[in-house]
Structures are given as structure tokens and as C-alpha cells.
Scaffold this active site. Structure first.
Site, short mmCIF file in Angstrom:
data_model
loop_
_atom_site.label_atom_id
_atom_site.label_comp_id
_atom_site.label_asym_id
_atom_site.label_seq_id
_atom_site.Cartn_x
_atom_site.Cartn_y
_atom_site.Cartn_z
N ASP A 51 37.61 30.73 40.92
CA ASP A 51 36.44 31.59 40.80
C ASP A 51 36.14 31.96 39.34
OD1 ASP A 51 35.71 31.71 43.48
OD2 ASP A 51 37.18 33.27 43.91
N ASN A 168 35.39 44.86 42.64
CA ASN A 168 34.84 45.87 43.55
C ASN A 168 35.83 46.27 44.64
OD1 ASN A 168 32.47 47.25 45.06
ND2 ASN A 168 33.18 45.71 46.53
#
Ligand code: NAP
Ligand code: MN
Length: 267
Positions: A51, A168
């Protein structure tokens, strides 16, 4: 548009380099021209890595609209769709059009300094506004132009749905299905005192609302971090955060399921 040109991006690992050379051979044998790095005439971008590598590629190319597919050589990538052992199937599905495009929104922050100069930052995962390490940051927060709260604490995180499983999640935000185009605002270690008031959980905003941040003058350095890329500013007058008009067009095949990835990574 089918131009016969494909751009490849690879991170620095040995595995990725091996996978890249295998894929390059297969694509060339199939009649494609392959470039290393971004070419605006490419019909497809392929990013080999995890990622983090995907995020860096998007920043380096400034979020192009060209469809992109991720080849996984990392742990379990949320942006990745293809495993190296499936290259033949991947090329076949791609050529037959057996795929859908997953559109991922990005978040942008526009900072204005005291001289009126502006600086724009875009993130696919998130934008975080924080103070320097050992001091809290103080600012007034507004939503859609309406004053909401006086914040003091480590900072706030504004995540996209695609970014909801990254930083997050670590700061207590919720995981959001990427079909929802929204912004999630999460306080990072907020203080709640008589002088400062902050939400203690995340709030979700629709795609047309703007968040306004007006820092207190006494705050020295403010960091704006998008997808792990940090920029420090002194003397900022204001930061506006909203969904940007740049989006990423990810290729997904029929077996793609966001929630299976979530389960595999976290449960
Ligand atoms: P990193 O610090 O090397 O990696 C952070 C981890 O987050 C890596 O395992 C990365 O996966 C993973 N990740 C990145 N985007 C993700 C997503 N959308 N969903 C689920 N996991 C994701 O930094 P990096 O690799 O350059 O990635 C930058 C991102 O790291 C930032 O955007 C931020 O979200 C995240 N981050 C997280 C924390 C934390 O959780 N405390 C702190 C700083 C930054 P790969 O291993 O596949 O690269
Ligand atoms: Mn990483």
C-alpha cells in the site's frame, strides 16, 4: 483508450524487482510497450509493491485518471488486486474487459499563510493536521463555514473511505466501505476542558462540505501530513479541507470484496 502502452512502477524490494521482470516479459510477449514510470499515453498503470508503494506512486504521478492496478508483493494490500502467480489470468481478464473500476476519492487541504500565499496538499488515505511532537495544537474548527469547536490536543485526522483502514483505524476511527464517498474527521488525543471542547469520536461529512481550521497565533509549527508525507508550516492563517476533484481509478476483478480484505487483515 487502448494505446498498447503500459507504465510500470515498482518499490525497492528484491521480490518486487523479480516480479516486475516477469510481468514485463509477459506484457511484451503479448505485444505491449512497457515504460518504467509514468507516461501520459499509457492505457494502464501497474504498481508492484504494498500500500505504501501505491500511495507513493499516486503522489509521484499527481493522481492521474489512467486506470491503475496493484500487484501485491507486500503483506495484505488494500489497494492491490493481482498476485504474481495470477499474471496470465490478469492479462486475459484485462483484455476481455472483465473488470470494474473502483473510483476512490481524495482529500485536499489548502493552507493559507499570513501573506495570503496558498499551499495545496492531496491525500488518498488522509490528511492529518498536528502540532510539533511535544506540544498540543490549538485551533478553531468550522464545518461548512459554521464554528463548531475549539480544539486542543495532538491534532485531527481527516480520512477518506479508502484511508479508513490505515492511520484512521489506529486512532480509533471507523472502517468505511469505499463505495461511500465521505470524509471522516477524528480527533487525535483531544483535551476536553472548560477552555477547549472537541468531539471525542469521529464525525462523518458528506462530499460537499468543507472543514475550516484557524490556528491560534501562538502555535509555532503546524504539520500537514498527507499519506505519510509531512510538511511543516509556521504562521498559517487558515487551512481548508475538503474532498478534491482528483480521484483514483482502481481496477477490480469479479472476486474483489472489501470486507474479506478487512477480515483477513484485522480479525
Ligand atoms: P508506513 O508507516 O511504512 O506503513 C503504515 C502501514 O499502513 C503499512 O503497513 C501500510 O501497508 C499500511 N497502509 C497504508 N495504506 C493503507 C490502507 N489504505 N489501508 C490499510 N493499510 C494501509 O507508511 P507507508 O507504507 O508509506 O503508508 C503511509 C500510510 O501509513 C499513511 O497514509 C498512514 O495512513 C499510515 N500510517 C499509519 C500509522 C499508524 O497506524 N499508527 C502511523 C503513520 C502512518 P504496506 O505495508 O502494504 O505498505
Ligand atoms: Mn509501507
Amino acid at each position: 483508450m487502448k494505446t498498447g502502452l503500459i507504465s510500470l512502477f515498482t518499490n525497492e524490494t528484491e521480490l518486487s524487482a523479480d516480479v516486475e521482470s516477469l510481468l514485463r516479459k509477459k506484457l511484451i510477449a503479448r505485444g505491449y510497450k512497457v515504460t518504467e514510470g509514468y507516461d501520459e499515453k499509457a492505457e494502464l498503470l501497474i504498481c508492484i509493491g504494498g500500500d505504501g508503494a501505491f500511495l507513493r506512486t499516486m503522489h509521484r504521478c499527481d493522481f492521474p485518471e489512467t486506470p491503475i492496478v496493484g500487484v501485491n508483493t507486500g503483506h495484505l494490500g488494500f489497494f492491490q488486486e493481482v498476485w504474481p502467480e495470477d499474471f496470465d489470468q490478469f492479462i486475459e481478464d484485462y483484455e476481455r474487459g472483465n473488470y470494474t473500476i473502483q473510483k476512490l476519492g481524495t482529500v485536499m487541504g489548502i493552507a493559507t499563510d499570513e501573506d495570503g500565499k496558498t499551499y495545496t496538499h492531496t491525500g488518498l488515505n488522509e490528511i492529518a493536521i498536528t502540532g510539533s511532537n511535544s506540544y498540543s495544537i490549538h485551533f478553531d474548527l468550522s464545518i461548512g463555514g459554521k464554528p463548531i469547536e475549539r480544539f486542543s490536543g495532538d491534532g485531527i485526522m481527516v480520512a477518506t473511505s479508502a484511508g479508513s483502514t490505515a492511520y484512521n483505524y489506529s486512532v480509533g476511527g471507523s472502517i468505511v466501505d469505499p463505495r461511500l464517498n465521505l470524509l471522516q474527521v477524528t480527533p487525535i488525543a483531544p483535551m476536553n476542558t472548560t477552555a477547549f471542547r472537541s468531539f471525542t469520536s469521529s464525525i462523518l461529512l458528506p462530499s460537499d462540505l468543507t472543514l475550516g481550521i484557524v490556528p491560534e497565533k501562538s502555535d509555532k509549527v503546524i504539520y500537514i501530513t498527507t499519506d505519510g508525507i509531512e510538511t511543516g508550516y509556521s504562521h498559517l492563517k487558515e487551512i481548508e479541507i475538503r474532498i478534491s476533484d482528483k480521484s483514483v481509478n482502481l481496477i477490480r476483478f469479479s472476486d474483489y470484496d472489501f470486507w474479506s480484505k478487512v477480515k483477513d487483515k484485522f480479525l
